[in-house]
Scaffold this active site. Sequence first.
Site, short mmCIF file in Angstrom:
data_model
loop_
_atom_site.label_atom_id
_atom_site.label_comp_id
_atom_site.label_asym_id
_atom_site.label_seq_id
_atom_site.Cartn_x
_atom_site.Cartn_y
_atom_site.Cartn_z
N GLU A 168 1.21 -0.92 0.05
CA GLU A 168 -0.49 0.43 0.22
C GLU A 168 1.15 0.73 0.06
OE1 GLU A 168 -3.52 0.06 -0.33
OE2 GLU A 168 -4.59 -1.60 0.68
N ARG B 141 1.45 3.71 -2.70
CA ARG B 141 0.54 5.48 -2.56
C ARG B 141 1.76 6.13 -2.17
NH1 ARG B 141 -4.78 4.20 0.37
NH2 ARG B 141 -5.61 2.35 -0.45
N ASP C 72 -5.62 -8.50 -8.93
CA ASP C 72 -5.61 -7.44 -10.04
C ASP C 72 -4.73 -7.20 -10.59
OD1 ASP C 72 -5.38 -6.66 -7.14
OD2 ASP C 72 -7.20 -5.45 -7.40
N GLU D 171 -12.44 2.04 -10.36
CA GLU D 171 -11.39 1.52 -11.29
C GLU D 171 -13.01 1.43 -12.19
OE1 GLU D 171 -11.62 0.15 -8.47
OE2 GLU D 171 -9.82 -0.26 -8.33
#
Length: 569
Positions: A178, A182, A307, A468
Amino acid sequence: MSLEPTLRSELSDDHPLLNGQRTLRSHLKAKWYRLDRLSRVVFTLFALTMGAAIVSRVLIEVLDPFDLWPGNSRITIPPKVDDGNKTARTDKERREAVRSAMQHAWEGYRQYAFGHDELRPVTNSSNDKWGGWGVTLIDALDTLYIMELHKEFNQGVTHAVNVDFSKASKGYTTPFFEMIIRSLAGLLTAYEMSLDRRLLEKAQQVGDALFPAFNTSSGIPYPRVDVNAGHAVPSSRVCLAEAGTVQLEYWKLSELTGNPKYHQAAQRVVDILDAAKKPYKGLYPIWIDIDSGEMNSGHITFGGQGDSWYEYMLKQHIYSGGATDQYRRMYEESIDSMKQKMVKRSVFDPKMYYVGDLDSSATRFSPKFQHLTCFVPGMLALGSKVLDRPDDLELAKQLTYTCFQMYNQTATGLGPEYVLFRDSKDMGLLSTNHDDDFAVVSLDKASDTEQADGYYLGYDKSYLLRPETVESLMILYRITGDKIYKEWGWQIFLDLEKWTKTDAAYSAYSDVTSTKRSSMLMDSMESFFLAETLKYLYLLFSPADYYSLDEYVFNTEAHPFKIMHRRNS
Ligand SMILES: *[C@@H]1O[C@H](CO)[C@@H](O)[C@H](O)[C@H]1NC(C)=O
Ligand SMILES: *[C@@H]1O[C@H](CO)[C@@H](O)[C@H](O)[C@H]1NC(C)=O
Ligand SMILES: *[C@@H]1O[C@H](CO)[C@@H](O)[C@H](O)[C@H]1NC(C)=O
Ligand SMILES: *[C@@H]1O[C@H](CO)[C@@H](O)[C@H](O)[C@H]1NC(C)=O
């Protein structure tokens, strides 16, 4: 009050006793005849012109056929939302409206949460749930830059260059993936845009603080790092997306610093997983055993936890300018198998295609389609162009249609976390059981609504301000030139404004099927709303060569990296 008729006739028109009694009509009539003839003619012409203008405006609103616009598909959407700025119709106006949304979100954050991880947009408070690095601020920097909000960008930079990323909140262990996608990525792109060297130094500080994650026996990273102690938190397993979505960021860090170690450590993960035994060519179960590098458990998914691993095969190929054949081969293997085993068509609405999940042996299918999976059409469209795979573009259009329907068919026009499709006319998956997504339940005849929707809503009907779907709309528009994707994006933006906007910013929404707005606001605004959702909407309404897909590759958090060969040429 009442007056005798006789008395009334004796009183003059403007006698005070008659005030409030005379009808407006007779009053206007009297005024009208006091005007000279020319004034009456002028006024009549004016009134007729105004009337005609209003009638034609209404006709344009009602008929406005974007199917008359060149290059458009035949699907039309009547305006659905009643408020929001419906009058903005040109790209420029829509872009401006998205920019205002960003200013609004930033202003709330600046006022009530500056320097903290997140704003709580209903109570105007803040949280530091990511260890206190100010993740919203870092994630938002390049969006501010792209929207030419330079004052706000500078406010953010002034803060960011003073954050000590070699420390985190006491006792907090930082999630590796994460904070790479980010914070490391956000600082890298803010640097590439502004060329402020201090941002590159901060990016390297983040990259170094998290680098101990790779210090394992196999080289497969641990999922969390104790930044304060300077080592990772031991763990037996890590999921595919966590280990496999740091490659672009560490590669860019190597490119910009000239130190190859970052790219080498991240590349080792790709090589291990490339060589590992898989239940089916190109399909990877989500759990990786860190000691052995083997993948034996967990489902196979293009949704959460899987994903972006698939996304990064294609994106490393693009970023490196096809430097090696490895990423192309791996991407194509995965997509070919996905198309073969994981894509199905709704039994009720033949226009709806979706991507489900498989169990770890790639034999059982689960017709669960997640909002997170809606990045797939964008990836397929990009891959179809870069790798010349025209069939993938057709599938991309079909999946984008489904993702839009997930929004368009709810009471709020917002899309839920996931839906469950029926697998066949009389069998379906209705398991609301977290432990077994593959339990197929026999169902009675489908109700009319189920047939109309083609799917069920599952136990999580929240909308977390996720990007998305608008991400795919932006890419599909740029690759096909079909303006319908702008219309769909605009409809989604208006519903965001209508349902999720708070006085201070925007908030996640707990049930997209409910219009009880005040009890649905979740008091949460993830940093990806500023980093991704608003950025992709802004780019959807921008000229296609603005942050062109030929020059930039967007990381999974929508941070646009300059493609390597472009930079050096
Ligand atoms: C609607 O958008 C137009 C064009 O961007 C702008 O001029 C107008 O002020 C906006 N109206 C409202 C109520 O926001
Ligand atoms: C890697 O971890 C080991 C313990 O497992 C430790 O002794 C060593 O110092 C670490 N190396 C680095 C570079 O952090
Ligand atoms: C969106 O929903 C409306 C009804 O709410 C419907 O009329 C319209 O056709 C739908 N749009 C698409 C593209 O299916
Ligand atoms: C939050 O901030 C906004 C904007 O400053 C303000 O209008 C609103 O009243 C505040 N709400 C609360 C709960 O304090």
